[in-house]
Design a protein around this motif. Structure first.
Motif, PDB file in Angstrom:
ATOM      1  N   LYS A 124       0.669  -1.139  -0.100  1.00  0.00           N
ATOM      2  CA  LYS A 124       0.010   0.030  -0.272  1.00  0.00           C
ATOM      3  C   LYS A 124       0.728   1.438   0.008  1.00  0.00           C
ATOM      4  O   LYS A 124       0.838   2.214  -0.723  1.00  0.00           O
ATOM      5  CB  LYS A 124      -0.849  -0.053   1.177  1.00  0.00           C
ATOM      6  N   ARG A 125       1.853   1.383   0.671  1.00  0.00           N
ATOM      7  CA  ARG A 125       2.769   2.419   0.760  1.00  0.00           C
ATOM      8  C   ARG A 125       3.294   2.430  -0.472  1.00  0.00           C
ATOM      9  O   ARG A 125       3.527   3.654  -1.132  1.00  0.00           O
ATOM     10  CB  ARG A 125       4.071   2.144   2.028  1.00  0.00           C
ATOM     11  N   ARG A 126       3.828   1.416  -1.213  1.00  0.00           N
ATOM     12  CA  ARG A 126       4.414   1.720  -2.630  1.00  0.00           C
ATOM     13  C   ARG A 126       3.584   2.219  -3.538  1.00  0.00           C
ATOM     14  O   ARG A 126       3.758   2.875  -4.549  1.00  0.00           O
ATOM     15  CB  ARG A 126       4.883   0.327  -2.876  1.00  0.00           C
ATOM     16  N   TYR A 127       2.339   1.678  -3.534  1.00  0.00           N
ATOM     17  CA  TYR A 127       1.423   2.279  -4.392  1.00  0.00           C
ATOM     18  C   TYR A 127       0.944   3.780  -4.312  1.00  0.00           C
ATOM     19  O   TYR A 127       0.915   4.618  -5.125  1.00  0.00           O
ATOM     20  CB  TYR A 127       0.077   1.492  -4.558  1.00  0.00           C
ATOM     21  N   LYS A 128       1.024   3.985  -3.187  1.00  0.00           N
ATOM     22  CA  LYS A 128       0.766   5.454  -2.772  1.00  0.00           C
ATOM     23  C   LYS A 128       2.019   6.546  -3.083  1.00  0.00           C
ATOM     24  O   LYS A 128       1.768   7.471  -3.647  1.00  0.00           O
ATOM     25  CB  LYS A 128       0.528   5.804  -1.031  1.00  0.00           C
ATOM     26  N   ALA A 129       3.209   5.768  -2.962  1.00  0.00           N
ATOM     27  CA  ALA A 129       4.366   6.673  -3.581  1.00  0.00           C
ATOM     28  C   ALA A 129       4.657   6.357  -4.752  1.00  0.00           C
ATOM     29  O   ALA A 129       5.758   7.032  -5.433  1.00  0.00           O
ATOM     30  CB  ALA A 129       5.461   6.252  -2.584  1.00  0.00           C
ATOM     31  N   ALA A 130       4.045   5.516  -5.583  1.00  0.00           N
ATOM     32  CA  ALA A 130       4.551   5.377  -7.047  1.00  0.00           C
ATOM     33  C   ALA A 130       4.449   6.495  -8.042  1.00  0.00           C
ATOM     34  O   ALA A 130       3.456   7.246  -7.889  1.00  0.00           O
ATOM     35  CB  ALA A 130       3.400   4.171  -7.478  1.00  0.00           C
ATOM     36  N   ASP A 131       5.665   6.521  -8.673  1.00  0.00           N
ATOM     37  CA  ASP A 131       5.573   7.323  -9.811  1.00  0.00           C
ATOM     38  C   ASP A 131       5.752   6.792 -11.205  1.00  0.00           C
ATOM     39  O   ASP A 131       6.356   6.997 -12.034  1.00  0.00           O
ATOM     40  CB  ASP A 131       6.662   8.431  -9.697  1.00  0.00           C
ATOM     41  N   GLY A 132       5.026   5.510 -11.204  1.00  0.00           N
ATOM     42  CA  GLY A 132       4.995   4.772 -12.624  1.00  0.00           C
ATOM     43  C   GLY A 132       6.177   3.744 -12.566  1.00  0.00           C
ATOM     44  O   GLY A 132       6.313   3.037 -13.624  1.00  0.00           O
ATOM     45  N   GLY A 133       6.889   3.482 -11.533  1.00  0.00           N
ATOM     46  CA  GLY A 133       7.874   2.586 -11.357  1.00  0.00           C
ATOM     47  C   GLY A 133       7.091   1.100 -11.194  1.00  0.00           C
ATOM     48  O   GLY A 133       6.094   0.821 -11.174  1.00  0.00           O
ATOM     49  N   GLU A 134       8.288   0.138 -11.268  1.00  0.00           N
ATOM     50  CA  GLU A 134       7.822  -1.224 -11.182  1.00  0.00           C
ATOM     51  C   GLU A 134       7.997  -1.910  -9.653  1.00  0.00           C
ATOM     52  O   GLU A 134       8.385  -0.861  -8.961  1.00  0.00           O
ATOM     53  CB  GLU A 134       8.910  -2.188 -11.933  1.00  0.00           C
ATOM     54  N   TYR A 135       7.990  -2.802  -9.341  1.00  0.00           N
ATOM     55  CA  TYR A 135       7.919  -3.641  -8.133  1.00  0.00           C
ATOM     56  C   TYR A 135       7.048  -2.945  -7.031  1.00  0.00           C
ATOM     57  O   TYR A 135       7.387  -2.976  -5.779  1.00  0.00           O
ATOM     58  CB  TYR A 135       9.509  -3.509  -7.433  1.00  0.00           C
ATOM     59  N   LEU A 136       5.787  -2.651  -7.481  1.00  0.00           N
ATOM     60  CA  LEU A 136       4.716  -2.092  -6.645  1.00  0.00           C
ATOM     61  C   LEU A 136       4.266  -3.347  -5.578  1.00  0.00           C
ATOM     62  O   LEU A 136       4.186  -3.532  -4.398  1.00  0.00           O
ATOM     63  CB  LEU A 136       3.777  -1.330  -7.185  1.00  0.00           C
ATOM     64  N   SER A 137       3.776  -4.556  -6.480  1.00  0.00           N
ATOM     65  CA  SER A 137       3.414  -5.571  -5.916  1.00  0.00           C
ATOM     66  C   SER A 137       4.445  -6.599  -5.728  1.00  0.00           C
ATOM     67  O   SER A 137       5.555  -7.004  -6.228  1.00  0.00           O
ATOM     68  CB  SER A 137       2.433  -6.423  -6.887  1.00  0.00           C
ATOM     69  N   ILE A 138       4.435  -7.319  -4.270  1.00  0.00           N
ATOM     70  CA  ILE A 138       5.519  -8.162  -4.024  1.00  0.00           C
ATOM     71  C   ILE A 138       5.170  -9.633  -4.383  1.00  0.00           C
ATOM     72  O   ILE A 138       4.280 -10.121  -4.051  1.00  0.00           O
ATOM     73  CB  ILE A 138       5.737  -8.147  -2.372  1.00  0.00           C
TER      74      ILE A 138
END
Length: 396
Positions: free
Chosen positions: A334-348
Motif C-alpha cells: 500500500k505504501r509503494r502504490y501511494k508513493a508510486a510514480d510509474g515505477g515497477e516492483y509495487l506488488s511483492i
C-alpha cells in the motif's frame, strides 16, 4: 501480492499447466542445467521464458543464479566467476526477468536431517533435529572441533542416538545432510565436505561477511544499471552448522548487508521459515523495518524447539505470526502504490514455500522433498485466504 510457484524446469514432475490450475500467475525458477559459475546465455533464458509464457504464466523471479563457492571464499578464478555472474544478470534483464533471489550460504544450501518426518495426521514434513545433526557431525563426519560445538545435553543425546542407529539410518542421515538438495551446488563426500568446511571456518564470520560485501559491491552496480533487483535469501537454518560462519541470519545481519552497498538493487528475500527458525527474529517488525527492500517472499511456517530443532508446520499453524506478516507485507505494498510514480516492483511476489507430503503423492516418483504439488496447493490456498481477508482491512 503476486502468487508464484517454484518450478524446477522441464524435468519437474509438476507441469506448468498444473501450476496454472493451482491459481499461481508467476513462476520462480532457474536454469538448473547450467553449471554453477557459467554464464546464463540470452538464448537459454529466452527459451525458458518462452516456455513459461506459452503456458499462460510469467517468469517472475529467478531462484537462483547460484554463487560459486570460489566467489564466497575469494579463491581460484573468483574474479572471472564474478564477471560471469554480472553477465548473467545483464542477460536476464535483457530478456525481461529482473528479480533475482540468491544465497550466500557456505558449503551447503538449506539443511534438514529428516525429509520424511511423520506428523500426527500421517503426512510428512521436513525436520531439522539438532541431536541427529550433532550425531552425524561428531560420529560420522568426525569433524575437527565438532565436540566443542554442542552443549553437554546435546552431546549426551547425540551419543545415545548414534549408538541406537543402524547402518541404514546412518546412511539416510548422511544423505539428507550432504547429498545435495534442490537449489544446491552439488553433493559432497565426507572428505570433500570436511575440506570445504575448514576453508570457510578459516575465513571466520567477519572474513566471510566481508567477502559477501565485496561480492555485492562488484555486482550491484551492474544490477542497478539494468534495473535488476537482487534479493538475498537468509541462511537456512539461521544459525551455525559444522562451525561454519553465518552472515544472513538476523535483522542486524540484514541491516549490515543493506548498509554495505546502499542501492535500490540491493534487497532482501523475506523467507518466513528461515528467519523464523530463530525465536529472536520478529518477522513482522523486520518486514516493517526493511519493507522497501523486500523484493520477494517465501511464506512457510515452523514449530521451534528449545535446542534449535524445528519442523515445518502447516502454513498457518506454527510459531510464526503469518497473519501479522501478511498484514505487514500488504501495508508495504500500500505504501509503494501511494508513493508510486510509474515505477515497477509495487506488488511483492510471494510463493508458498515447501509443503507437506500428503497421501495422494506419497508413492509418486519424482516428488522433491518439500515441493509436493498437493502440499503446496494446500498452503497456497490457505495463504490466499489470509491475503484476501487481510487486504480488505488494509485497503480501507
Amino acid at each position: 501480492m503476486i502468487e508464484t510457484w517454484r518450478w524446477f524446469g522441464p524435468s519437474d514432475s509438476i507441469s506448468l499447466q498444473k501450476i496454472r490450475q493451482a491459481g499461481a500467475t508467476g513462476i520462480v525458477t532457474s536454469l538448473h542445467e547450467v553449471k554453477t559459475g557459467d554464464v546464463w546465455s540470452v538464448e537459454a533464458i529466452a527459451e525458458r521464458k518462452r516456455m513459461i509464457e506459452q503456458a499462460g504464466l510469467d517468469w517472475t523471479v529467478i531462484e537462483s543464479i547460484p554463487v560459486h563457492n570460489d566467489i564466497k571464499t575469494r579463491t581460484g578464478n573468483y574474479l572471472q566467476l564474478i564477471e560471469n555472474y554480472k553477465e548473467s544478470i545483464k542477460n536476464a534483464a535483457a530478456c525481461g526477468v529482473y528479480t533475482i533471489c540468491y544465497n550466500f550460504m557456505p558449503v551447503v544450501d538449506w539443511t534438514r536431517t529428516n525429509l520424511m518426518y511423520r506428523l500426527p495426521n500421517n503426512s510428512h514434513a521436513l525436520r531439522f533435529e539438532m541431536t541427529d545433526f550433532a550425531a552425524y557431525d561428531m560420529y560420522l563426519l568426525k569433524r575437527a572441533g565438532a565436540v566443542e560445538s554442542y552443549s553437554d545435553e546435546v552431546k549426551q543425546k547425540a551419543e545415545l542416538r548414534f549408538s541406537n542407529m543402524n547402518d541404514d539410518e546412518r546412511e539416510a542421515l548422511e544423505k539428507n545432510i550432504i547429498a545435495g538438495l534442490p537449489g544446491g551446488e552439488g553433493s559432497y563426500t565426507r572428505d570433500s565436505i570436511r575440506a570445504a568446511i575448514q576453508q570457510f571456518i578459516d575465513l571466520g564470520t567477519e572474513g566471510f561477511r566481508q567477502n559477501l560485501f565485496l561480492f555485492l559491491q562488484a555486482i550491484i552496480p551492474t544490477a542497478e544499471e539494468v534495473g535488476a533487483k537482487m534479493c538475498i535469501h537468509p541462511d537456512d537454518p539461521p544459525f551455525s552448522l559444522f562451525g561454519l560462519p553465518r552472515v544472513v541470519s538476523t535483522a542486524s545481519d540484514a541491516q549490515a548487508l543493506l548498509d554495505a552497498c546502499p542501492s535500490p538493487a540491493n534487497g532482501l528475500t523475506m523467507c518466513a521459515g528461515s528467519y523464523g527458525a530463530r525465536g529472536d527474529n520478529n518477522l513482522v517488525q523486520m518486514t516493517r523495518d526493511f519493507g522497501e527492500k523486500i523484493y520477494f517472499v517465501h511464506l512457510r511456517n515452523v514449530i521451534r524447539e528449545a535446542d534449535g530443532s524445528f519442523y515445518e508446520s502447516d502454513h498457518l499453524d506454527g510459531d510464526n505470526d503469518m497473519v501479522g506478516l501478511v498484514e505487514a507485507l500488504l501495508n508495504e505494498e500500500k505504501r509503494r502504490y501511494k508513493a508510486a510514480d510509474g515505477g515497477e516492483y509495487l506488488s511483492i511476489p510471494m510463493r508458498p514455500d515447501h509443503g507437506h507430503l500428503l497421501e495422494d503423492e506419497l508413492h509418486q516418483a519424482g516428488v522433491k522433498p518439500g515441493y509436493s504439488y498437493v502440499g503446496r496447493l494446500k498452503g497456497l490456498a490457505e495463504l490466499r485466504g489470509v491475503i484476501h481477508t487481510v487486504s480488505r482491512f488494509v485497503n480501507h
